[in-house]
Write an enzyme that holds these catalytic residues in place. Structure first.
Site, short mmCIF file in Angstrom:
data_model
loop_
_atom_site.label_atom_id
_atom_site.label_comp_id
_atom_site.label_asym_id
_atom_site.label_seq_id
_atom_site.Cartn_x
_atom_site.Cartn_y
_atom_site.Cartn_z
N GLN A 104 9.00 7.59 -5.03
CA GLN A 104 8.90 6.09 -5.01
C GLN A 104 10.61 6.30 -5.28
O GLN A 104 10.91 4.27 -4.22
CB GLN A 104 8.47 5.47 -5.61
CG GLN A 104 8.56 3.85 -5.92
CD GLN A 104 8.01 2.57 -5.61
OE1 GLN A 104 7.00 2.50 -5.28
NE2 GLN A 104 8.73 2.70 -4.27
N HIS A 150 -2.09 1.69 -4.51
CA HIS A 150 -0.77 2.55 -5.59
C HIS A 150 -1.42 2.66 -7.06
O HIS A 150 -1.43 1.50 -7.92
CB HIS A 150 0.11 1.85 -5.47
CG HIS A 150 1.07 1.62 -4.55
ND1 HIS A 150 2.29 3.04 -4.28
CD2 HIS A 150 1.50 1.10 -2.98
CE1 HIS A 150 2.91 2.71 -3.35
NE2 HIS A 150 2.30 1.74 -2.65
N HIS A 208 5.82 5.31 3.62
CA HIS A 208 6.34 4.04 3.84
C HIS A 208 7.06 3.62 4.88
O HIS A 208 8.11 4.91 4.65
CB HIS A 208 6.60 3.73 2.45
CG HIS A 208 5.24 3.20 1.75
ND1 HIS A 208 4.21 4.02 1.13
CD2 HIS A 208 5.57 2.47 0.50
CE1 HIS A 208 3.95 3.61 0.33
NE2 HIS A 208 3.66 2.45 -0.10
N TRP A 229 4.10 -5.60 -8.10
CA TRP A 229 4.14 -6.33 -6.24
C TRP A 229 3.42 -7.35 -5.73
O TRP A 229 3.61 -8.16 -5.42
CB TRP A 229 3.98 -5.01 -5.67
CG TRP A 229 5.21 -3.91 -5.96
CD1 TRP A 229 6.51 -3.91 -5.31
CD2 TRP A 229 5.34 -3.20 -6.65
NE1 TRP A 229 7.42 -2.53 -5.67
CE2 TRP A 229 6.50 -2.52 -6.14
CE3 TRP A 229 3.96 -1.88 -7.24
CZ2 TRP A 229 6.76 -0.91 -6.94
CZ3 TRP A 229 4.33 -0.38 -7.95
CH2 TRP A 229 5.83 -0.58 -7.75
N GLU A 289 9.55 -1.27 5.52
CA GLU A 289 8.76 -2.26 4.69
C GLU A 289 10.02 -2.91 3.71
O GLU A 289 10.72 -3.11 3.18
CB GLU A 289 7.79 -1.86 3.89
CG GLU A 289 7.56 -2.62 2.34
CD GLU A 289 7.07 -2.06 1.68
OE1 GLU A 289 6.74 -0.98 1.32
OE2 GLU A 289 6.13 -3.16 0.85
N HIS A 311 -4.49 2.63 1.91
CA HIS A 311 -2.99 2.69 1.30
C HIS A 311 -3.62 1.61 -0.25
O HIS A 311 -3.54 0.41 -0.48
CB HIS A 311 -2.31 1.84 2.22
CG HIS A 311 -0.29 1.68 1.78
ND1 HIS A 311 -0.26 2.27 2.19
CD2 HIS A 311 0.27 1.63 0.47
CE1 HIS A 311 0.96 2.68 1.65
NE2 HIS A 311 0.94 1.96 0.34
N ASP A 341 -3.15 -2.08 -1.12
CA ASP A 341 -1.85 -1.45 -1.72
C ASP A 341 -1.86 -1.80 -3.48
O ASP A 341 -0.81 -0.96 -3.39
CB ASP A 341 -0.75 -2.24 -1.03
CG ASP A 341 0.96 -1.22 -1.05
OD1 ASP A 341 1.12 -0.56 -1.40
OD2 ASP A 341 1.44 -3.14 -0.53
FE FE2 Z 1 2.93 0.51 0.28
#
Ligand code: FE2
Length: 422
Positions: free
Chosen positions: A152, A59, A210, A315, A213, A57, A309
């Site tokens: 997203q 991005h 996702h 993030w 979350e 996973h 991730d």
């Molecule tokens: Fe994610």
């Protein structure tokens, strides 16, 4: 004459010292003291050899964009999404591709030879999708990259969300993604799960969503995902990613939920580094950890893998795409530091990830792809403890990355002593 012979390696999952013979990109023999000539011989000197690490996973489109156009001051998921929204109109194809290729080089150096990355499909130009498709195809000799169409901002909330996601799939994106907890209402979230699973069933694709979350104990989208997987016959082809609200759910409800997830063969992907950072941000004290219930999922026979991730993006400001760092955090945050728990952490960044991605030819047995990592560690537990140098990374029988052994020489008083950390 073999292409490659790796000698004196300790195979992950075994104490035995073995040699590994490789020919035409495949492992042809594994055993003690193989007698054969080879174009290249690597003496692993009793160090650990593992199948490649798998990042289940990522991005990649946001990776290495830290500070563009600003840093995340609150540290929350939602501010991260806002910053990514500010950055999207500023992205240029070449800069995006340069960052993605840099990230792939980091991955290879760390022994990650398989990556599932989500790619944002909500920008009408789909430029980000085009670039990551190019990266996937150009990097195929080195890394298996799987793309997930990821709306997203929510596939129903984003303008033309479904149309853009379908166009990304038409271009060759591999997996259907989603983000139901970001839709406007819980009901819209449920609707998005139904629509997206139907798209995957119609196209014969996998799903990786996702889900939940947040720290909301009442978020229920993973339940809907399990229901749709069962209804549409997507057994074993559906992954629930993040699932952080599971941490805060009522125990009785979880005792009903986990068997539903097991029933449809759902895979789960936990992201310990990033969700330890993002979750509990609205708490005072005590602050929740906010990770899915990994030991309980595993005890139900559910496959759990880990993802990095985010790497240096809105993030998460840190990381070098080292999956051992992810497993190291997981061991602490999930209270899985017993011998059995640590071995499961290693599996979560290797073989369990291969199951999530559905990789063919993964492993260290004859007939598997000649893909492996030789680490400066005696076994998996030491690898987790030290997160050591990846001495050789091998793809289809060829060395694609080498890192020198790390050794320090310490001088205290008049004595000089070699410290090799092993
Ligand atoms: Fe994610």
């Amino acid at each position: 004459m073999l292409d490659l012979l790796v000698k004196n390696a300790v195979l992950a999952g075994s104490d035995a010292v073995s040699d590994i013979a490789c020919q035409d990109g495949r492992i042809t023999e594994v055993g003690p003291a193989i007698k054969a000539l080879a174009h290249r011989v690597i003496d692993a000197r009793g160090y650990l050899v593992s199948p490649p690490f798998v990042d289940s996973h990522l991005h990649m489109d946001a990776a290495l964009s830290l500070g563009m156009p600003r840093r995340n001051d609150s540290g929350t998921l939602l501010e991260g999404i806002r910053i990514w929204g500010e950055l999207k109109p500023l992205l240029t194809p070449q800069a995006l591709k340069d960052r993605a290729l840099k990230l792939v080089r980091w991955s290879v150096a760390k022994g990650n030879l398989a990556i599932r990355t989500h790619v944002d499909t909500t920008d009408p130009s789909l430029m980000v999708v085009e670039i990551l498709l190019e990266v996937r195809d150009e990097m195929r000799p080195y890394v298996d990259i799987q793309l997930v169409a990821f709306p997203q901002d929510g596939v129903l909330r984003a303008p033309r969300g479904i149309e853009l996601l379908e166009r990304a799939l038409n271009k060759g994106v591999d997996v259907v993604g989603g983000i139901p907890h970001l839709e406007r209402t819980m009901e819209q979230g449920r609707e998005s799960v139904r629509i997206l699973c139907e798209i995957a069933a119609r196209r014969g694709l996998m799903v990786d969503m996702h889900c939940d979350e947040s720290d909301d104990p009442h978020s229920r989208h993973v339940e809907m995902l399990a229901f749709e997987a069962q209804r549409l016959g997507l057994h074993g082809r559906v992954t629930g990613s993040h699932l952080t609200s599971m941490h805060s759910m009522d125990n009785y409800y979880v005792s009903k939920l986990l068997p539903l997830m097991a029933e449809c063969g759902m895979h789960c992907v936990c992201n310990p580094l990033v969700n330890m950072n993002l979750q509990g941000r609205h708490d005072t004290y005590p602050k929740r950890r906010g990770l899915m219930r990994v030991p309980e999922l595993l005890s139900q026979g559910i496959n759990v893998a880990f993802g990095h991730d985010d790497v240096m993006d809105p993030w998460y400001p840190m990381g070098s795409h080292d999956m051992l760092e992810v497993a190291h955090m997981g061991a602490h945050a999930l209270h899985m530091t017993g011998v059995g728990g640590l071995k499961r952490m290693f599996q979560a960044v290797t073989e369990n990830g291969a199951k999530v991605l559905g990789l063919d030819g993964y492993g260290l047995t004859p007939g598997c792809n000649a893909d492996m990592v030789i680490l400066q560690a005696a076994d998996e537990l030491e690898a987790l403890r030290l997160r050591p140098a990846r001495l050789w990374v091998i793809r289809r029988g060829k060395v694609v990355s080498e890192t020198p052994e790390v050794v320090a020489t310490v001088t205290i008083g008049k004595g000089e002593e070699r410290v090799d950390f092993v």
